[in-house]
Design a protein around this motif. Structure first.
Motif, mmCIF file in Angstrom:
data_model
loop_
_atom_site.group_PDB
_atom_site.id
_atom_site.type_symbol
_atom_site.label_atom_id
_atom_site.label_comp_id
_atom_site.label_asym_id
_atom_site.label_seq_id
_atom_site.Cartn_x
_atom_site.Cartn_y
_atom_site.Cartn_z
ATOM 1 N N LEU A 1 0.863 -1.183 0.000
ATOM 2 C CA LEU A 1 0.000 0.000 0.000
ATOM 3 C C LEU A 1 0.896 1.229 0.000
ATOM 4 N N GLU A 2 0.697 2.099 -0.971
ATOM 5 C CA GLU A 2 1.467 3.332 -1.064
ATOM 6 C C GLU A 2 0.555 4.524 -0.801
ATOM 7 N N VAL A 3 1.083 5.473 -0.046
ATOM 8 C CA VAL A 3 0.372 6.723 0.228
ATOM 9 C C VAL A 3 1.245 7.848 -0.317
ATOM 10 N N PRO A 4 0.891 8.425 -1.471
ATOM 11 C CA PRO A 4 1.763 9.424 -2.106
ATOM 12 C C PRO A 4 2.064 10.631 -1.225
ATOM 13 N N GLY A 5 1.104 11.049 -0.417
ATOM 14 C CA GLY A 5 1.317 12.175 0.492
ATOM 15 C C GLY A 5 0.690 11.867 1.832
ATOM 16 N N ARG A 6 1.282 12.370 2.896
ATOM 17 C CA ARG A 6 0.753 12.103 4.235
ATOM 18 C C ARG A 6 -0.692 12.567 4.340
ATOM 19 N N TRP A 7 -1.507 11.740 4.978
ATOM 20 C CA TRP A 7 -2.912 12.085 5.150
ATOM 21 C C TRP A 7 -3.078 13.137 6.242
ATOM 22 N N VAL A 8 -4.005 14.063 5.990
ATOM 23 C CA VAL A 8 -4.354 15.100 6.958
ATOM 24 C C VAL A 8 -5.868 15.080 7.126
ATOM 25 N N VAL A 9 -6.322 15.066 8.359
ATOM 26 C CA VAL A 9 -7.749 15.000 8.651
ATOM 27 C C VAL A 9 -8.481 16.164 7.983
ATOM 28 N N GLY A 10 -9.599 15.844 7.337
ATOM 29 C CA GLY A 10 -10.427 16.859 6.703
ATOM 30 C C GLY A 10 -10.010 17.224 5.296
ATOM 31 N N ARG A 11 -8.869 16.713 4.850
ATOM 32 C CA ARG A 11 -8.373 17.033 3.514
ATOM 33 C C ARG A 11 -8.370 15.776 2.649
ATOM 34 N N PRO A 12 -8.298 15.920 1.322
ATOM 35 C CA PRO A 12 -8.277 14.738 0.451
ATOM 36 C C PRO A 12 -7.050 13.871 0.719
ATOM 37 N N GLY A 13 -7.239 12.568 0.563
ATOM 38 C CA GLY A 13 -6.143 11.621 0.708
ATOM 39 C C GLY A 13 -6.062 10.721 -0.509
ATOM 40 N N ARG A 14 -4.883 10.151 -0.742
ATOM 41 C CA ARG A 14 -4.688 9.270 -1.898
ATOM 42 C C ARG A 14 -3.971 8.003 -1.453
ATOM 43 N N LEU A 15 -4.220 6.915 -2.189
ATOM 44 C CA LEU A 15 -3.522 5.662 -1.930
ATOM 45 C C LEU A 15 -3.527 4.807 -3.181
ATOM 46 N N ARG A 16 -2.613 3.867 -3.216
ATOM 47 C CA ARG A 16 -2.527 2.916 -4.320
ATOM 48 C C ARG A 16 -2.109 1.561 -3.756
ATOM 49 N N VAL A 17 -2.817 0.496 -4.172
ATOM 50 C CA VAL A 17 -2.485 -0.867 -3.774
ATOM 51 C C VAL A 17 -1.881 -1.573 -4.973
ATOM 52 N N SER A 18 -0.865 -2.399 -4.718
ATOM 53 C CA SER A 18 -0.084 -2.986 -5.808
ATOM 54 C C SER A 18 -0.830 -4.053 -6.592
ATOM 55 N N GLN A 19 -1.922 -4.589 -6.042
ATOM 56 C CA GLN A 19 -2.656 -5.644 -6.740
ATOM 57 C C GLN A 19 -4.150 -5.357 -6.698
ATOM 58 N N PRO A 20 -4.887 -5.783 -7.728
ATOM 59 C CA PRO A 20 -6.346 -5.596 -7.719
ATOM 60 C C PRO A 20 -6.985 -6.381 -6.580
ATOM 61 N N GLY A 21 -8.086 -5.874 -6.081
ATOM 62 C CA GLY A 21 -8.795 -6.557 -5.014
ATOM 63 C C GLY A 21 -9.864 -5.670 -4.420
ATOM 64 N N ARG A 22 -10.456 -6.164 -3.342
ATOM 65 C CA ARG A 22 -11.526 -5.431 -2.667
ATOM 66 C C ARG A 22 -10.939 -4.663 -1.487
ATOM 67 N N LEU A 23 -11.130 -3.359 -1.499
ATOM 68 C CA LEU A 23 -10.626 -2.497 -0.433
ATOM 69 C C LEU A 23 -11.723 -2.161 0.560
ATOM 70 N N ARG A 24 -11.295 -1.916 1.797
ATOM 71 C CA ARG A 24 -12.180 -1.329 2.806
ATOM 72 C C ARG A 24 -11.463 -0.101 3.353
ATOM 73 N N LEU A 25 -12.075 1.044 3.108
ATOM 74 C CA LEU A 25 -11.485 2.316 3.507
ATOM 75 C C LEU A 25 -12.171 2.824 4.768
ATOM 76 N N PRO A 26 -11.470 3.632 5.553
ATOM 77 C CA PRO A 26 -12.019 4.016 6.861
ATOM 78 C C PRO A 26 -13.164 5.018 6.775
ATOM 79 N N LYS A 27 -14.275 4.669 7.412
ATOM 80 C CA LYS A 27 -15.328 5.629 7.739
ATOM 81 C C LYS A 27 -15.182 6.003 9.212
ATOM 82 N N THR A 28 -15.140 4.955 10.043
ATOM 83 C CA THR A 28 -14.813 5.089 11.463
ATOM 84 C C THR A 28 -13.848 3.963 11.794
ATOM 85 N N LEU A 29 -13.501 3.828 13.056
ATOM 86 C CA LEU A 29 -12.610 2.738 13.450
ATOM 87 C C LEU A 29 -13.308 1.392 13.414
#
Length: 649
Positions: A275-303
């Motif tokens: 999992l690559e994160v091109p830029g550090r995530w900041v709360v309230g701002r857009p975030g980006r990520l890339r996974v090296s293989q296709p698949g089903r992702l689960r991204l955070p809504k809450t913990l």
């Protein structure tokens, strides 16, 4: 789960803690378990905390199971229980066999925890009771730790030999393992994505993540796991060496069937999914990520809840990184599942753009709350302190003092709530307590130094190590604290009310009997981890007064500062303990050199936390915490109280 020649092998651990590492966020727990291919973990955090970790596992994993347990402490040792119904016998009950038998009647499973632990070693192993406990069916198994940890490594080796001798003699001996993990270590330059081969869990915790239990079961459920344990279908793997400890036929089966090769292949598959994160995530701002293989992702809504997405060739955008906790930084869960059911769980760091320090301020002019932005801030704040009827709203852009005349002179912690809203509308909430405790110069007369009472129900934690009964009241167990300073030393005097003194231990494990513990953050770094603090045990042992330094700074630098040695006895050089009616008086005169790199001067502030334990001879009964009990994470200096050095006598 690994399938070998038609047999299912589940990987798990039977003794761990997470609430002490992070009572609110289970992300790195899930990431660590996933990294080592765990199918299940038994946590000693109790049903309420474990429910959070179970919800998180269900949201971000298709297979990982969290089972709730408890660790019960007795004067003769510790016990792991799983699925306990009702309350446990009191901690001072002396008959181990009776207690274990009763716990078995009210629990799904019961294990004798880490027999190398000093009390268990002395009163169970060396006393010749271990075989009787196992053969008598008092427990479902024994937790066998096979790697080195602290001074008990020779004992662990002896316990392995004990097990192997029983195995060779044909005596059934169910065994399980566990990390017994409590807290995270302060590490420099942690990656924004955890865990990876470059940044594994081992080394991030104060205990080594180096053993796992292999369970031959039909399914990942408590009944199936219990059946495997009691019928001796478990093997403990020491991961660094690859050694397997367990029934000979199972060890030979694992070696013959290619278990190690299967694990190495799982490791290779794990490390190939990144999992690559091109830029550090900041709360309230857009975030980006890339996974090296296709698949089903689960991204955070809450913990404990996730948003499904598909991972493909392109980068994935998150419109706004969610606020899940009001902290300076937090790891958010992200999971991936491939077509062949491979699964990865990571923690991705997200920082908060609103960072304020909220500190007590004392000087000759009075008391105030200091609001100190740690990052540029333009916005509004609202501060509420209900106990003294404070409710203030104002703009904030730089360091500000909010006068609090009503706070000067009080030794009670004042709970506060603060809401900060920046110009873009992002909000962060703070809640905690403030201690307006001024520490006066010492002139060789303790009668002139104010006392602080640790003698009320609010100092009794709801759940903590050492809590063995309802608090009997200040007349039985309490303390009066006094703090002072001079150019030579930091001073503390604790007058402890406890008519029965019992302390057979010394050093690190003195906290298992009558003992005081003191945590000091000398530079007021207020970190969430312990890289800048000292902790001490103060005890009257059978050899006399002993001051023992436990943790010491690992994250300080500059000037002539030398990293102090942790886990070392300072003897009675700086501590006197004197008997008085119904108790003891502890007098500490700690040279400032023992709190380096502090530069003591009027106005300097230090973090402080104080714990006291009571054991009348059969086990820990009582514990009191000051300034306030901190659930789980007392070794989080950001939550400690604050002392202010004053020029006045």
């Amino acid at each position: 789960m690994i399938a070998l020649q038609g047999r299912k092998v589940f990987i798990g651990g039977f003794h761990d803690h997470w609430a002490r590492a992070d009572a609110e966020n289970g992300t790195l727990l899930l990431a660590a378990l996933n990294y080592y291919h765990y199918d299940f973990c038994v946590l000693m955090d109790g049903s309420q905390a474990c429910a959070r970790w179970q919800q998180a596992a269900e949201a971000y994993s298709d297979g990982l199971m969290i089972y709730p347990g408890h660790e019960e402490g007795y004067g003769w040792g510790h016990v792991v229980t799983i699925g306990r119904r009702g309350s446990a016998p009191r901690s001072d009950e002396p008959d181990a066999e009776s207690v274990l038998t009763r716990l078995r009647e009210t629990s799904e499973m019961v294990f004798l925890a880490h027999p190398a632990y000093p009390t268990t070693w002395q009163q169970i192993v060396q006393a010749g009771r271990l075989d009787r406990i196992v053969d008598g069916g008092c427990v479902d198994g024994v937790e066998l730790t096979v790697e080195r940890f602290y001074s008990s490594h020779a004992r662990n080796a002896e316990l392995v030999r004990w097990y192997q001798a029983r195995e060779q003699a044909g005596r059934a001996t169910p065994i399980v393992g566990g990390w017994d993990m409590h807290m995270m270590q302060p590490l420099h330059h942690l990656s924004a994505v955890l865990y990876t081969n470059e940044n594994p869990p081992n080394g991030h915790y104060e205990t080594p993540c180096s053993n796992r239990t292999l369970v031959f079961a039909e399914e990942n459920s408590l009944p199936a796991i219990k059946d495997a344990v009691i019928h001796c279908r478990t093997v403990i793997e020491e991961m660094p060496s690859g050694r397997l400890v367990g029934p000979r036929e199972l060890v030979e089966f694992l070696e013959r069937s290619g278990y190690r090769e299967a694990i190495r292949e799982r490791d290779r598959e794990r490390d190939s999914i990144t999992l690559e994160v091109p830029g550090r995530w900041v709360v309230g701002r857009p975030g980006r990520l890339r996974v090296s293989q296709p698949g089903r992702l689960r991204l955070p809504k809450t913990l404990t809840s996730a948003a499904p997405r598909q991972a493909g060739e392109s980068e994935i955008a998150i419109p706004a990184v969610p606020t899940v906790l009001d902290r300076d930084s937090v790891y958010l869960p992200v999971s991936w599942r491939g077509a062949d059911s491979d699964e990865r769980i990571w923690g991705v760091e997200a920082s908060h753009p609103i960072r304020l320090e909220i500190l007590p301020w004392l000087d000759a002019n009075g008391a105030a709350v200091e609001l100190l932005p740690q990052l540029p801030f333009e916005g509004e704040v609202r501060l509420r302190i209900p106990a003294i009827d404070v409710d203030v709203e104002q703009s904030l852009s730089s360091r500000t003092l909010v006068p609090l005349d009503a706070a000067k002179g009080t030794d009670l912690p004042l709970h506060y709530e603060l809401t900060a809203t920046n110009a873009s509308g992002l909000c962060r909430r703070y809640a905690g307590f403030l201690t307006f405790v001024g520490v006066r110069r010492f002139r060789d007369d303790w009668s002139r130094v104010p006392e602080i009472g640790v003698d009320r129900p609010e100092f009794v934690p709801k759940s903590a190590y050492g809590l063995g009964r309802p608090w009997p009241g200040a007349g039985v167990f309490s303390a009066r604290l006094q703090f002072a300073w001079d150019d030579a030393a930091f001073r503390m005097r604790a007058t402890v009310r406890d008519a029965v003194h019992y302390q057979p231990f010394r050093g690190h494990y003195a906290y298992n009997a009558d003992c005081l513990q003191l945590g000091i953050d000398p530079m007021l770094r207020r970190k969430e981890l312990i890289g800048n603090v000292y902790t001490f045990n103060l005890a009257l042992t059978q050899d006399g007064a002993e001051l023992y330094r436990g943790w010491a700074p690992t994250d300080e630098a500059g000037g002539d500062f030398q990293l102090p040695v942790p886990e070392v006895s300072l003897g009675d050089r700086y501590l006197r303990v004197m008997p008085v009616a119904d108790g003891l008086v502890y007098e500490l005169a700690l040279p400032w050199s023992e709190l380096a790199p502090v530069n003591a001067r009027p106005g300097h502030r230090m973090g402080v936390y104080y714990i006291m334990f009571n054991n009348d001879g059969r086990g820990l009964l009582d514990t009191l915490h000051w300034p306030v009990p901190i659930y789980g994470m007392w070794l989080n200096p950001r939550k400690w109280g604050i002392l202010t050095l004053l020029d006045a006598e």
